[in-house]
Design a protein around this motif. Structure first.
Motif, PDB file in Angstrom:
ATOM      1  N   UNK B  12       0.818  -1.224   0.000  1.00  0.00           N
ATOM      2  CA  UNK B  12       0.000   0.000   0.000  1.00  0.00           C
ATOM      3  C   UNK B  12       0.843   1.262   0.000  1.00  0.00           C
ATOM      4  N   UNK B  33      -2.705  -3.235  -1.170  1.00  0.00           N
ATOM      5  CA  UNK B  33      -3.833  -2.629  -1.888  1.00  0.00           C
ATOM      6  C   UNK B  33      -3.820  -3.135  -3.330  1.00  0.00           C
ATOM      7  N   UNK B  34      -4.868  -2.805  -4.065  1.00  0.00           N
ATOM      8  CA  UNK B  34      -4.895  -3.197  -5.469  1.00  0.00           C
ATOM      9  C   UNK B  34      -3.898  -2.335  -6.235  1.00  0.00           C
ATOM     10  N   UNK B  36      -2.532   0.203  -8.365  1.00  0.00           N
ATOM     11  CA  UNK B  36      -3.301   1.355  -8.855  1.00  0.00           C
ATOM     12  C   UNK B  36      -3.580   1.309 -10.361  1.00  0.00           C
ATOM     13  N   UNK B  39      -6.745  -0.520 -11.350  1.00  0.00           N
ATOM     14  CA  UNK B  39      -8.023   0.168 -11.126  1.00  0.00           C
ATOM     15  C   UNK B  39      -8.573   0.725 -12.442  1.00  0.00           C
ATOM     16  N   UNK B  72     -12.437  -6.589  -3.057  1.00  0.00           N
ATOM     17  CA  UNK B  72     -12.496  -5.148  -3.306  1.00  0.00           C
ATOM     18  C   UNK B  72     -13.017  -4.866  -4.725  1.00  0.00           C
ATOM     19  N   UNK B  76     -16.455  -2.977  -6.066  1.00  0.00           N
ATOM     20  CA  UNK B  76     -16.485  -1.927  -7.097  1.00  0.00           C
ATOM     21  C   UNK B  76     -17.472  -2.256  -8.214  1.00  0.00           C
ATOM     22  N   UNK B 184     -11.653   7.571 -14.523  1.00  0.00           N
ATOM     23  CA  UNK B 184     -11.646   7.807 -13.067  1.00  0.00           C
ATOM     24  C   UNK B 184     -12.249   6.560 -12.416  1.00  0.00           C
ATOM     25  N   UNK B 185     -11.434   5.739 -11.792  1.00  0.00           N
ATOM     26  CA  UNK B 185     -11.984   4.505 -11.208  1.00  0.00           C
ATOM     27  C   UNK B 185     -13.029   4.806 -10.147  1.00  0.00           C
ATOM     28  N   UNK B 186     -14.119   4.038 -10.177  1.00  0.00           N
ATOM     29  CA  UNK B 186     -15.159   4.226  -9.161  1.00  0.00           C
ATOM     30  C   UNK B 186     -14.665   3.716  -7.814  1.00  0.00           C
ATOM     31  N   UNK B 187     -15.371   4.068  -6.774  1.00  0.00           N
ATOM     32  CA  UNK B 187     -14.964   3.679  -5.417  1.00  0.00           C
ATOM     33  C   UNK B 187     -15.684   2.394  -5.012  1.00  0.00           C
ATOM     34  N   UNK B 188     -15.101   1.597  -4.118  1.00  0.00           N
ATOM     35  CA  UNK B 188     -15.798   0.404  -3.620  1.00  0.00           C
ATOM     36  C   UNK B 188     -17.046   0.815  -2.835  1.00  0.00           C
ATOM     37  N   UNK B 189     -18.111   0.037  -3.020  1.00  0.00           N
ATOM     38  CA  UNK B 189     -19.384   0.377  -2.390  1.00  0.00           C
ATOM     39  C   UNK B 189     -19.595  -0.449  -1.124  1.00  0.00           C
ATOM     40  N   UNK B 193     -20.469  -4.408  -0.516  1.00  0.00           N
ATOM     41  CA  UNK B 193     -19.673  -5.164   0.457  1.00  0.00           C
ATOM     42  C   UNK B 193     -20.599  -5.990   1.358  1.00  0.00           C
TER      43      UNK B 193
END
Lengths: 469, 262
Positions: B12, B33-34, B36, B39, B72, B76, B184-189, B193
């Protein structure tokens, strides 16, 4: 108050005091940057700019100015929004930008001693690199810490960590007489009479010039996560805030933003925001040592937001995601500024329980004054940043509508227990509103204090209040 | 249309330390983390999913902890995840990694479109995507940053090379590596989850592959070995110019001239 203009003799004397002609500027040598601040509505004509490097230099210049009744004004990055660092009576600007050294990190006392020209972003980075956090986090990272102290700047983390005042342990100040005063120190407690240090914080350079500061640090939290929460209805969004505060959860930030302002930010930065589903958003941040504890905190907050009508709760958990959301948030002021030909701002603060009805009132004030009024703010501490946009209006019409809107907003804030400024200060442009808000008794006390420190009124005169009422 | 996005779990923080003796990245205690760059590939897939009725799977290789990066991706918007996990995969270089992933893809199903980030932040080679395509025998294009046209059979994509761009038509099945900041990558919801169940991730090991020969995987299957990894020396030499902009420009000019930059 009558002040003396600089004579040729004064100029020569000042050159002698500084002993380095490169650090003294007169007339045409003085760039326009010194004549306004970030809001650009107020202009002043400094007669001299001195770039200082030591407390002794500041002291010598101020002593000289006091003896010759020449106004002096301390200035950092010039990122203020209320004209506090604009020399409306001319005189000497003391530019503190070069006093930008971090002098000492004291890990036994958890303090860092700095010169006033250190930038907020430099202090924050220094603290992080050493495993600490300097919590105050105002939006303008290129502001100097000296300026932050002088306006008692707040920022996004005030909900959990408090404001700049809470992180000032000690100050070295040059008084308007030129005398050097040290107040506070590395001590945690102090019951030793009036705490003069607290008088200089938020005084906007009217009582003395801060030349050194001992700031408190805290251990750097190991983890942090932000939540971006879209709502379809602005009321649902705002109604969540008091529930969050009552819930016992401890977010470090509760920011509020409108989709209209986010769109301005996208245009300004040329970069899309990662979500478009909401009309209004909350942005929460949690930090802490323990990942599991943090997860429980944010999950409880997420559930509460969904119960309050949030469309979803998005996790902002990596550097890239934080950057995509917070870079937009950080650009709001500049983005709104770029969306119109001129604007003025209202930095009102109200009790947190009053945030939702106050936001509803902004729409009413916008309609009544016939002005576009975008806004955003620190929902968690009741501080809103409200922008009145000129949008091409003719001068007289603009002033009339602007003043009408200001009156509505400040009167309403007062009626719900609010104050004129949460963090940007009073400076020159908000004086009438503070007078209206605090009343003559309070202002007379402030004038009395000013007189004790600055009998000749040479230090940043005519700021906060009119001297000769 | 079926889309597969290959993703990787990376440290990360970019402040990763290297074990001086073994030359291996110290991953213990460092949160992950994934990658980047992945993404952008995932967002690319999810935008196609919004336009066409297609399934988006995600695939990664790693220890069981790597499930979190697949989860993750599901938060998304991905439909399901596949983890390739086997001790025999450990220590793989670029070619062994590409081969393992290709075998994993064959074992998982057939995909019209395979997407990868253009590189990772830890390995940084940018080669795994194209090598995987070669093993799978599908056409591939690297550094894609825009789709100009897309239907159920083919797509026209815009490709970024540092000093020029070009447009290329490509038919499915194919593999694309996606350029940084293509979207623009979306955010995890959090809502997704909550809805996600454990069975959304399946785990495959060497036993599930067609080629079960352990010498083709991990350290044994690697053609290269890393002699030494080290952090570059930090150079903090700097000169701070101060004063008015005009003075700073003059000082900079003098400095550059003194150093014979021009």
């Amino acid at each position: 108050m009558k002040y003396n203009r600089l004579t040729q003799e004064n100029r020569e004397d000042i050159l002698n005091i500084l002993q380095n002609s490169k650090d003294v500027l007169f007339g045409d040598e003085i760039s326009n940057d010194y004549k306004h601040d970030e809001m650009e509505g107020i202009h002043g004509e400094p007669e001299c700019v001195v770039r200082v490097h030591t407390t002794q230099e500041v002291s010598a210049v101020v002593r000289y100015a006091n003896e010759h009744r020449i106004p002096v004004l301390a200035r950092g990055s010039g990122s203020g929004l209320v004209g506090a660092a604009v020399p409306i009576h001319g005189g000497i600007i003391i530019d503190l930008k070069d006093m930008n050294r971090i002098l000492e990190l004291d890990e036994d006392n958890l303090t860092v001693t700095i010169q006033p020209g250190v930038l907020l972003m430099e202090l924050a980075q220094f603290a992080t690199e050493h495993g600490y956090m300097y919590p105050p986090d105002p939006g303008e990272k290129s502001a100097t810490v000296g300026g932050n102290i002088s306006t008692n700047a707040g920022g996004m983390r005030a909900v959990k960590y408090g404001v700049t005042r809470d992180y000032v342990r000690g100050l070295t100040v040059v008084l308007p007489t030129g005398e050097i005063l040290t107040t506070g120190g590395k001590i945690v407690k102090n019951s030793s009479g009036y705490d003069l240090k607290d008088l200089f914080i938020g005084a906007e350079g009217t009582l003395g010039i801060i030349t050194e500061a001992v700031m408190k640090l805290v251990p750097l939290p190991a983890h942090s996560i932000s939540l971006l929460i879209p709502y379809m209805k602005i009321n649902d969004c705002m109604d969540t805030v008091p529930k969050l505060i009552r819930s016992g959860l401890a977010p470090t930030a509760i920011e509020f933003m409108q989709s209209e302002v986010i769109r301005h930010s996208e245009t300004f930065l040329g970069k899309n925001f990662p979500d478009k589903s909401g009309d209004a958003y909350l942005l929460l941040t949690f930090d802490g040592e323990d990942q599991d504890y943090l997860e429980k905190q944010y999950e409880a907050a997420a559930e509460l937001c969904l119960e309050c009508g949030a469309l979803d709760v998005f996790l902002v958990d990596t550097d890239e995601r934080k950057d995509s959301v917070w870079s937009a948030r950080s650009a709001f002021l500049e983005a709104i500024k770029a969306s119109t030909d001129m604007m003025d701002e209202c930095d009102v603060v109200v009790p947190r329980s009053e945030i939702a009805p106050f936001i509803a009132y902004i729409a009413e004030a916008s309609e009544q004054s016939a002005l576009r009024i975008p806004y955003f703010g620190h929902a968690g501490d009741g501080n809103l940043h409200i922008y009145l946009c000129r949008d091409g209006l003719e001068e007289t019409e603009w002033i009339q509508r602007r003043d009408h809107a200001f009156k509505l907003l400040y009167d309403h804030a007062k009626s719900v227990g609010g104050l004129v400024s949460g963090e940007h200060g009073i400076g020159y442009v908000k004086k009438p509103y503070m007078r209206e808000s605090l009343g003559d008794n309070v202002l007379d006390l402030m004038r009395g204090i000013k007189k004790v420190f600055d009998p000749n009124s040479i230090m940043n005169p005519d700021k906060l209040f009119d001297l000769e009422d | 249309m079926k889309i597969l996005v290959c993703i990787k779990q990376v440290p990360a923080s970019n402040q990763v330390r290297v074990d001086e003796e073994t030359g291996v990245l110290i991953r213990d205690g460092v949160s992950a983390k994934m990658n980047p760059y992945d993404l952008f590939a995932l967002e690319f897939a999810l935008q196609l999913k919004e336009r066409f009725s297609c399934e988006v799977d995600v695939l990664t290789m790693g220890p069981l902890q790597a499930k979190s990066v697949l989860n993750e991706a599901v938060y998304m918007g991905a439909d399901r995840g596949v983890l390739l996990s086997d001790r025999k995969f450990a220590g793989a270089d670029v070619i062994a990694t590409s081969y393992t992933l290709a075998q994993g893809i064959k074992a998982t199903g057939s995909y019209d479109l395979i997407l990868c980030g253009k590189q990772t932040t830890d390995g940084d080679t940018g080669q795994v995507g194209p090598e995987m395509a070669e093993f799978l025998g599908v056409e591939h294009v690297s550094n894609v940053f825009e789709v100009l046209f897309v239907n159920e059979e083919k797509m026209l994509v815009k490709v970024n090379f540092e000093h020029h761009t070009y447009e290329q038509e490509i038919r499915y099945p194919c593999l694309l590596t996606i350029e940084k900041e293509a979207n623009i990558p979306r955010l995890p919801s959090y809502k997704r989850k909550k809805q996600t169940t454990d069975d959304v991730i399946s785990v495959l090991s060497l036993e599930d592959f067609t080629d079960k020969d352990p010498s083709h995987y991990g350290l044994n299957g690697s053609e290269t070995s890393v002699e030494r990894i080290f952090s570059p020396e930090k150079n903090d030499d700097r000169i701070m110019l101060s004063g008015e902009p005009s003075e700073q420009v003059q000082a900079l000019y003098a400095l550059l001239k003194e150093r014979h930059v021009f």
